[in-house]
Design a protein around this motif. Sequence first.
Motif, PDB file in Angstrom:
ATOM      1  N   HIS A  10       0.867  -1.179   0.000  1.00  0.00           N
ATOM      2  CA  HIS A  10       0.000   0.000   0.000  1.00  0.00           C
ATOM      3  C   HIS A  10       0.904   1.229   0.000  1.00  0.00           C
ATOM      4  CE1 HIS A  10      -3.944  -1.907   1.057  1.00  0.00           C
ATOM      5  NE2 HIS A  10      -3.091  -2.903   1.258  1.00  0.00           N
ATOM      6  N   ILE A  11       0.687   2.091  -0.975  1.00  0.00           N
ATOM      7  CA  ILE A  11       1.452   3.323  -1.092  1.00  0.00           C
ATOM      8  C   ILE A  11       0.464   4.480  -1.027  1.00  0.00           C
ATOM      9  CG2 ILE A  11       2.946   4.686  -2.595  1.00  0.00           C
ATOM     10  CD1 ILE A  11       3.922   1.977  -3.724  1.00  0.00           C
ATOM     11  N   ALA A  12       0.809   5.488  -0.244  1.00  0.00           N
ATOM     12  CA  ALA A  12      -0.099   6.630  -0.083  1.00  0.00           C
ATOM     13  C   ALA A  12       0.705   7.905   0.041  1.00  0.00           C
ATOM     14  CB  ALA A  12      -0.962   6.442   1.159  1.00  0.00           C
ATOM     15  N   SER A  13       0.007   9.005  -0.180  1.00  0.00           N
ATOM     16  CA  SER A  13       0.595  10.307   0.128  1.00  0.00           C
ATOM     17  C   SER A  13      -0.435  11.112   0.904  1.00  0.00           C
ATOM     18  CB  SER A  13       1.043  11.040  -1.136  1.00  0.00           C
ATOM     19  OG  SER A  13      -0.052  11.310  -1.969  1.00  0.00           O
ATOM     20  N   PHE A  14       0.081  11.911   1.807  1.00  0.00           N
ATOM     21  CA  PHE A  14      -0.748  12.756   2.654  1.00  0.00           C
ATOM     22  C   PHE A  14      -0.305  14.204   2.488  1.00  0.00           C
ATOM     23  CE2 PHE A  14       0.117   8.890   5.359  1.00  0.00           C
ATOM     24  CZ  PHE A  14      -1.094   8.253   5.114  1.00  0.00           C
ATOM     25  N   LEU A  15      -1.256  15.112   2.536  1.00  0.00           N
ATOM     26  CA  LEU A  15      -0.958  16.531   2.642  1.00  0.00           C
ATOM     27  C   LEU A  15      -1.104  16.872   4.121  1.00  0.00           C
ATOM     28  CD1 LEU A  15      -0.346  19.263   1.398  1.00  0.00           C
ATOM     29  CD2 LEU A  15      -2.794  19.558   1.036  1.00  0.00           C
ATOM     30  N   VAL A  16      -0.036  17.378   4.705  1.00  0.00           N
ATOM     31  CA  VAL A  16      -0.016  17.655   6.145  1.00  0.00           C
ATOM     32  C   VAL A  16       0.232  19.148   6.346  1.00  0.00           C
ATOM     33  CG1 VAL A  16       1.093  17.090   8.340  1.00  0.00           C
ATOM     34  CG2 VAL A  16       0.919  15.337   6.550  1.00  0.00           C
ATOM     35  N   HIS A  17      -0.621  19.757   7.142  1.00  0.00           N
ATOM     36  CA  HIS A  17      -0.470  21.178   7.477  1.00  0.00           C
ATOM     37  C   HIS A  17      -0.013  21.252   8.927  1.00  0.00           C
ATOM     38  CE1 HIS A  17      -2.341  25.460   7.554  1.00  0.00           C
ATOM     39  NE2 HIS A  17      -1.044  25.479   7.412  1.00  0.00           N
ATOM     40  N   VAL A  18       1.144  21.880   9.131  1.00  0.00           N
ATOM     41  CA  VAL A  18       1.793  21.931  10.445  1.00  0.00           C
ATOM     42  C   VAL A  18       2.057  23.388  10.816  1.00  0.00           C
ATOM     43  CG1 VAL A  18       3.854  21.203  11.726  1.00  0.00           C
ATOM     44  CG2 VAL A  18       2.991  19.776   9.881  1.00  0.00           C
ATOM     45  N   ARG A  19       1.914  23.699  12.079  1.00  0.00           N
ATOM     46  CA  ARG A  19       2.318  25.036  12.546  1.00  0.00           C
ATOM     47  C   ARG A  19       3.822  25.177  12.252  1.00  0.00           C
ATOM     48  NH1 ARG A  19      -1.666  27.307  15.493  1.00  0.00           N
ATOM     49  NH2 ARG A  19      -3.145  25.882  16.470  1.00  0.00           N
ATOM     50  N   PRO A  20       4.234  26.307  11.674  1.00  0.00           N
ATOM     51  CA  PRO A  20       5.648  26.469  11.294  1.00  0.00           C
ATOM     52  C   PRO A  20       6.630  26.191  12.429  1.00  0.00           C
ATOM     53  CG  PRO A  20       4.347  28.241  10.365  1.00  0.00           C
ATOM     54  CD  PRO A  20       3.429  27.454  11.289  1.00  0.00           C
ATOM     55  N   GLU A  21       6.279  26.555  13.647  1.00  0.00           N
ATOM     56  CA  GLU A  21       7.188  26.336  14.774  1.00  0.00           C
ATOM     57  C   GLU A  21       7.310  24.854  15.155  1.00  0.00           C
ATOM     58  OE1 GLU A  21       3.154  27.480  16.545  1.00  0.00           O
ATOM     59  OE2 GLU A  21       4.375  28.181  14.878  1.00  0.00           O
ATOM     60  N   SER A  22       6.419  24.008  14.653  1.00  0.00           N
ATOM     61  CA  SER A  22       6.452  22.571  14.939  1.00  0.00           C
ATOM     62  C   SER A  22       7.006  21.749  13.776  1.00  0.00           C
ATOM     63  CB  SER A  22       5.039  22.067  15.261  1.00  0.00           C
ATOM     64  OG  SER A  22       4.508  22.750  16.366  1.00  0.00           O
ATOM     65  N   LEU A  23       7.369  22.407  12.705  1.00  0.00           N
ATOM     66  CA  LEU A  23       7.799  21.713  11.493  1.00  0.00           C
ATOM     67  C   LEU A  23       9.000  20.801  11.734  1.00  0.00           C
ATOM     68  CD1 LEU A  23       7.267  21.310   8.493  1.00  0.00           C
ATOM     69  CD2 LEU A  23       8.687  23.315   8.046  1.00  0.00           C
ATOM     70  N   ASP A  24      10.017  21.279  12.414  1.00  0.00           N
ATOM     71  CA  ASP A  24      11.208  20.456  12.654  1.00  0.00           C
ATOM     72  C   ASP A  24      10.887  19.200  13.442  1.00  0.00           C
ATOM     73  OD1 ASP A  24      12.857  22.161  11.229  1.00  0.00           O
ATOM     74  OD2 ASP A  24      13.516  23.272  13.004  1.00  0.00           O
ATOM     75  N   ALA A  25      10.022  19.307  14.454  1.00  0.00           N
ATOM     76  CA  ALA A  25       9.660  18.145  15.262  1.00  0.00           C
ATOM     77  C   ALA A  25       8.895  17.112  14.431  1.00  0.00           C
ATOM     78  CB  ALA A  25       8.829  18.568  16.479  1.00  0.00           C
ATOM     79  N   VAL A  26       8.016  17.582  13.560  1.00  0.00           N
ATOM     80  CA  VAL A  26       7.251  16.666  12.708  1.00  0.00           C
ATOM     81  C   VAL A  26       8.184  15.988  11.703  1.00  0.00           C
ATOM     82  CG1 VAL A  26       5.416  16.494  10.984  1.00  0.00           C
ATOM     83  CG2 VAL A  26       5.062  17.856  13.052  1.00  0.00           C
TER      84      VAL A  26
END
Length: 107
Positions: A10-26
Amino acid sequence: MPDSQKAEIHIASFLVHVRPESLDAVLELLEQTPGLEEGTRDPIGKLVVLAEGSSHQDLLGAMELIESAPGVLECILVYHEVMSPEEARQQLIATGQSETEQQEAMS
């Protein structure tokens, strides 16, 4: 092996919206999680995440993991494909990979 137990990819792609200040952690979470990788990103907090698993449940689990990360605002499934290992091998060869490279990628 019965048809219901055949291996699937199974192959998938997700569009993820993250608060800019949390981007590195994600991004670190994605890096540490097998089957997930960053496809592309925008510095304002939008990511395309690629996922691979052996079942729908694997992909659901990946979505839940991403959604539960601090700073993630949404995670939207934008693509999902199910294929057999044989189909995946054929697609890798069709993209110009040698059979040796393809075998390494599948192991």
